[in-house]
Structures are given as C-alpha cells and as structure tokens.
Design a protein around this motif. Structure first.
Motif, short mmCIF file in Angstrom:
data_model
loop_
_atom_site.label_atom_id
_atom_site.label_comp_id
_atom_site.label_asym_id
_atom_site.label_seq_id
_atom_site.Cartn_x
_atom_site.Cartn_y
_atom_site.Cartn_z
N SER A 1 0.82 -1.22 0.00
CA SER A 1 0.00 0.00 0.00
C SER A 1 0.85 1.26 0.00
N GLY B 1 3.72 3.35 -4.32
CA GLY B 1 3.73 4.75 -4.72
C GLY B 1 5.06 5.46 -4.58
N PRO C 1 6.18 10.88 -7.98
CA PRO C 1 5.29 9.82 -7.54
C PRO C 1 4.55 10.19 -6.26
N GLN C 2 3.29 9.86 -6.21
CA GLN C 2 2.49 10.15 -5.03
C GLN C 2 2.35 8.88 -4.20
N ALA C 3 2.79 8.93 -2.96
CA ALA C 3 2.60 7.78 -2.08
C ALA C 3 1.11 7.64 -1.78
N HIS C 4 0.58 6.45 -2.06
CA HIS C 4 -0.84 6.29 -1.71
C HIS C 4 -0.96 5.48 -0.42
#
Lengths: 354, 141
Positions: free
Chosen positions: A320, A324, B134-137
């Motif tokens: 999770s 990203g 990049p976007q951490a989700h």
C-alpha cells in the motif's frame, strides 16, 4: 515425478522492492509493415518501445534498480548480489552488473554477474536470488531482467523486439511487499530461437516457436506449480505470462483456465512490444502497481532454448505504501514519443556508417 | 583511450557523487577536496539528489569527436537543488521544448564510445525533464 520439484527456500522470501523501465520512443507496427510488407502484414502488437541513442541494458537497468531501491527502502550497501539477465548485454565480455552495482552505490561488498537464457534470464536470476536469501547467505539480492532486443529488418521479430524490463529486490518475507511462496522450473533442449556468437540478429524456427516451445513449456511450468500447490486459476487474482506477441499469452492463459480480466493489467506487449528478459516481469510490476494486500499472482516466464519459471506470489499489506514510492509502469508507458522507421533505424544502429 | 580517467571519475559520473564541506556545509560538485566557499579541506562524499532546474541551455549541431553520432543534442547549465551549477547534456527532450527554469532530474546514460566500437563504453549523468513526482498512496481507511 520426483519429490521436491517445487523450489521453496527454508527461510521464507519475497519481493522487497520493484522497479520498471520503458524507454519513451515507440514505433507502431503498422510503420514497420509500411516499409517491409506494403502495409499488409498481420500486426502482432500495436507498437513497441525503442531505446534512445544513449540507452542500453546498463542504463535501463540502473533506472529500474533505482526504482526498486526507492520502493524497497533499503540501502544499496545492504545488497549482496546484483544479477542482470539479458540477451543484449552491451559488452560481450565485461559485466553489465558491475556498472549497475557501481552506479547505484552497491559496491564493493557484493556479488555480481550477468545471466543469459533468452527471454527468461531475469526470472532465472530471481530464482537464484530466492536461494541466496532463502539459504541465509544474504539478506538482500537484486535480480534484473532487461533487454534492447534485436530484430532483423523485415523479419517477423522486428515487429515485436522491444526495449524495457524490471528490477526486483528479493529479501526476507517479513519485510516483503509480496511473498514468493515457491517457484518451479520446466526446462528441455528445444531449438526454437537462437543467436550464434558474433551474429547481430537472432534466428527462429517460425511455427516451431509455438506448440513445442512456448506453449509446452509455459503451460507445463504453470500446471505443475498449481498441481503441486493444489491450486487452480480461480485461486489467483492476477496472472502474467511471457508475452512475445499479444495472442500467445492470451491463449496460454485460456489453456490454463485464466480469464482475460486476470491477465489484463500485466499484458503490456500490445503497447510496448516484447521486452524479452523483461517481458513477463515488467508485466508483474504493472500488476503490483495496482495490487491489493492478499492478492495472489501467478507469474510464468518463458525463455527459448527452452524453459519456463513459474512463481506463486502473495501480495502483503506493505504494497500500500511502497507501490507509490517510484514511477509506476503505466506512467513510463504513457511517456510516449512516436518515431518513424528512419529514426528507428538510426536509433537501433541499423544504418551502416562505414 | 583514457581508461584511467574514466575509471577515476566513475562515481561522480554514474551517481552524481560530490563532496560536502565539513566546515561550512557547502555542497561541492565536481569533488575537489578544497571547499570553494571557505577554502578549508573538504573530503566527505555527498550524493546529490539529482534534482535541479535548467539555468541556461544551447543545442549542439557540430559536435566534437566522439559525440558526433548523437548530434544534435542539447547541453545545459543545470542548477542543482543543493546549489552547484553543472554542465550536462539534456536527454529525452526530442519533441519537447526546453525552457530556462524547467525542472530536470539526473539519469545515468551512455555518453560515448571511448575511441571506436572496440573501446570501452563511457556512462555519465545527463538530465531529463522531471517525471511526475510519484504520489505515495495510503491504505484506505
């Protein structure tokens, strides 16, 4: 069948980090058909990825490796092996892997080596990394499958021979974003595709590359793995197969009982071509980019000559956050510049200069 | 052939490894062991982030020997986020416009062959337009 056909380390292992790379240039298959077939060839893919003038397996592996480290959240000096599988290593003699290791800061306390098994050199390195970590010899090992594949001008392979691949850090299962439960390898001597020393382009056995080579090996590896584990296609959320063209992996999936939906996220060959050592594993990166904790994945590579490595993988809750932390595979694919055949011929060194 | 030089420069070329001054914290690239800011000794290695922006640029059409096969190409002064301004080739810019102030990031690419097809391959830093950050989700809920 002998006992212990499954390759399962005593210490549980998994994927700590992963990274993909696809160069930005694309040549549509219809452009190749325009030059060589009067525009009338059946097209095995929509388009394929082409490396720029300053790209090769070393530079592409470095970028994929950096992405894997960003997701893995470990120090490069924690790696005890850098293994690069390819059939387009820039040097005939001098390792790709030492340059990659130096560039990412993993030297000097590290094992390094280059692997070759047609299109399955990358998964071959992954299995070795499982053993390296699973035996306790090391905590972290990096396996890369990357190619700038060669296709003879006008040959059927020119429509698909593409550039790209992926890097994986294998480590202890407890720190994994996906555990690798086990693998299984199915190998015979099958002369479906080869390139002799000093030859620029490979040869292939035309229709012989299908049934006795690709389908026999990839379905045998996948079937045996599932039989030994007592699983069926329904137990997996996703599956990804080596993809030399669009039809082969679709048919292999059907033969094994997988639905089109199960293979959709990992089926990249229509838009990037066949990335050879990278083909099945870059599909795995695209699946991991969208996977959820608990998803089970079947991965099966194929390498001419011939063999197939099948893997049973379960995604953990660490996906999770880590998915990203680096550029996603679809973002690389979206970064697209279309080129014509003349530019492609220049970029791929197909124009004789002397 | 210049094998010793290529070998000596590999860390700065492959990974943008420079130095940081232990006295004034000035970031130094290329590494030179004497801080250009305070004049004291500086030998601590420092790996730059590779992020920066185009300070100025030009396109080379008549390239020097060894670089002619990749002409035309664009060379820029890149101001690194950590301070230094360095000269480097831009890459992956065909088909897009380069502008002063454009955010760029370091990639390791093939620079040239040393000599001919028998010589070693020289790899080094280049800069390309920054990819999407990049976007951490995060897990839902």
């Amino acid at each position: 069948m002998p006992n212990n056909t499954l390759l399962k380390p005593t210490r549980p292992v998994g994927i700590i980090g992963y990274g993909a790379y696809v160069p930005r240039y694309r040549i549509p298959a219809r452009e190749i058909a325009r030059v060589w077939a009067g525009g009338k060839a059946a097209l095995p893919v929509k388009e394929k990825a082409v490396p720029g003038l300053d790209e090769d397996v070393i530079t592409m592996s470095i970028e994929a490796a950096r992405n894997a480290l960003a997701r893995g959240q470990i120090q490069p000096s924690d790696l005890r092996a850098i293994w690069v599988g390819s059939e387009s290593h820039p040097y005939a003699v001098k390792p790709t892997s030492t340059v990659v290791a130096e560039a990412i800061g993993a030297v000097p306390h590290v094992q390094a080596g280059d692997w070759e098994f047609a299109c399955k050199a990358g998964t071959e390195a992954m299995v070795a990394a499982m053993g390296f970590v699973g035996s306790g010899m090391a905590d972290y090992a990096m396996a890369i499958g990357m190619d700038t594949a060669q296709g003879k001008p006008g040959d059927a392979l020119e429509y698909t021979a593409a550039a790209g691949g992926a890097a994986f850090i294998i480590g202890p299962a407890e720190n994994s974003l996906a555990t690798i439960n086990c693998s299984y390898s199915y190998v015979t001597d099958t002369p479906d595709f080869w390139r002799r020393e000093y030859q620029k382009y490979p040869e292939h056995g035309v229709r012989f590359t299908g049934e006795p080579a690709y389908f026999q090996h990839i379905t045998s590896s996948s079937k045996t793995l599932m039989e030994e584990l007592g699983t069926t296609a329904k137990d997996y959320q996703w599956a990804v197969f080596h993809q030399p063209n669009t039809k082969f992996p679709q048919r292999a999936a059907q033969m094994l009982g997988f639905t089109p939906e199960q293979i959709a996220p990992g089926l990249l060959v229509p838009v990037i071509g066949n990335t050879y050592s990278g083909a099945s594993i870059i599909g795995l990166t695209a699946i991991l980019d969208i996977a959820k904790p608990g998803d089970r994945i079947l991965l099966a590579s194929f390498g001419s000559g011939a063999g197939s490595d099948a893997f049973d993988i379960t995604v953990t809750d660490k996906i999770s956050v880590r998915a990203g932390l680096a550029t996603k595979t679809q973002d690389y694919i979206a970064r697209r510049i279309e080129i014509d055949y003349a530019t492609y011929a220049r970029y791929r060194g197909k124009i004789t200069m002397k | 052939m210049e094998i010793p030089r290529h070998w000596r420069l590999k860390k700065q070329r492959y990974g943008l490894v420079g130095e940081v001054c232990p006295h004034c914290d000035y970031k130094i690239f290329p590494p030179r062991d004497v801080c250009p800011n305070c004049g004291d000794e500086a030998k601590d290695l420092f790996t730059f982030s590779g992020k920066g922006q185009v300070y100025s640029f030009t396109t080379i059409y008549e390239a020097p020997t060894g670089y002619d096969s990749s002409a035309p190409y664009t060379v820029a002064l890149v101001k690194l986020d950590e301070g230094p301004i360095i000269t480097a080739q831009l890459t992956d810019v065909e088909g897009s416009s380069v502008e002063i102030g454009m955010p760029v990031e370091m990639v390791t690419r093939k620079m040239r062959d040393d000599g001919d097809e028998r010589g070693i391959l020289v790899y080094s830093y280049k800069f390309r337009p920054s990819l999407l950050v990049p976007q951490a989700h995060h897990p839902a809920g």
